[in-house]
Design an enzyme around this catalytic site. Sequence first.
Site, PDB file in Angstrom:
ATOM      1  NE  ARG A 104     -36.466  56.647 -58.694  1.00 56.70           N
ATOM      2  CZ  ARG A 104     -37.573  56.597 -59.304  1.00 56.70           C
ATOM      3  NH1 ARG A 104     -38.372  57.349 -59.703  1.00 56.70           N
ATOM      4  NH2 ARG A 104     -38.467  55.105 -58.951  1.00 56.70           N
ATOM      5  CB  THR A 108     -35.882  64.860 -62.693  1.00 61.99           C
ATOM      6  OG1 THR A 108     -36.127  63.628 -62.984  1.00 61.99           O
ATOM      7  CG2 THR A 108     -35.058  66.205 -63.928  1.00 61.99           C
ATOM      8  CG  ASP A 200     -23.562  44.266 -61.437  1.00 62.09           C
ATOM      9  OD1 ASP A 200     -24.036  44.182 -62.858  1.00 62.09           O
ATOM     10  OD2 ASP A 200     -23.400  45.333 -61.491  1.00 62.09           O
ATOM     11  CG  ASP A 203     -20.379  44.154 -64.332  1.00 62.52           C
ATOM     12  OD1 ASP A 203     -21.051  44.768 -65.095  1.00 62.52           O
ATOM     13  OD2 ASP A 203     -19.768  44.785 -63.664  1.00 62.52           O
TER      14      ASP A 203
HETATM   15  N1  URA Z   1     -28.084  44.135 -58.384  1.00 61.05           N
HETATM   16  C1  URA Z   1     -27.559  43.197 -58.718  1.00 61.05           C
HETATM   17  O1  URA Z   1     -26.634  43.013 -59.588  1.00 61.05           O
HETATM   18  N2  URA Z   1     -26.967  42.856 -57.780  1.00 61.05           N
HETATM   19  C2  URA Z   1     -27.597  43.029 -56.764  1.00 61.05           C
HETATM   20  O2  URA Z   1     -26.964  42.677 -55.477  1.00 61.05           O
HETATM   21  C3  URA Z   1     -27.934  44.057 -56.361  1.00 61.05           C
HETATM   22  C4  URA Z   1     -28.357  44.644 -57.116  1.00 61.05           C
END
Ligand code: URA
Length: 209
Positions: A104, A108, A200, A203
């Site tokens: 996003r 905008t 994440d 990652d």
């Molecule tokens: N995206 C992720 O990879 N982990 C989260 O906890 C939230 C969004």
Amino acid sequence: MGKFQVIDHPLIQHKLTIIRDKDCGTKVFREVVNEIAMLMAYEVSRDMPLEDIVIETPICESTQKTLSGKKVAIVPILRAGIGMVDGILELIPAAKVGHIGLYRDHDTLEPVEYFVKMPEDIDARQLFVVDPMLATGGSAIMAIDALKARGGSNIKFVCLVAAPEGVKALQEAHPDIDIYTAALDEYLDKDGYIVPGLGDAGDRLFGTK
Ligand code: URA
């Protein structure tokens, strides 16, 4: 309202615990994400329609079942969704794979699709949109908007860990789709991470920081 299902088979819960552990390294994380995705695909595909065909066994002619209806396309949301594709392909090897990358725009607030490559016939396919984490629901909603705009209609969303906030937002935006998750966690923290979550997912899958 579409279906909301937590696929909490013991094998899936066990494997989810492995990848939630912060000491789980990239190799095992990647392998186990695919294993969970494969196990989930078994349940997500449960309502695939069947039809009768007549075959000849070595013994006699016989009427048996074969898959009918729509063929599948897996649509990973970039980038973490890629981590679930191979696992699902183990069960549905003929599926096509469409990729979708979007964000996003901060100014905008409009969704920007930076990469979309879909099979030509997405309107004729059962679409499995995959992303390990359903956090705010923002990317899932935008991805499904983009698929519907291209004619996609038969859509299931498959994730590993969902936050209640994301489930609610996705159900409100797209009440027609079915949502499958391996776990429904507690809440989103102020940084947008799912708690307890697994950090994440992108990652951890790709060994980046
Ligand atoms: N995206 C992720 O990879 N982990 C989260 O906890 C939230 C969004």
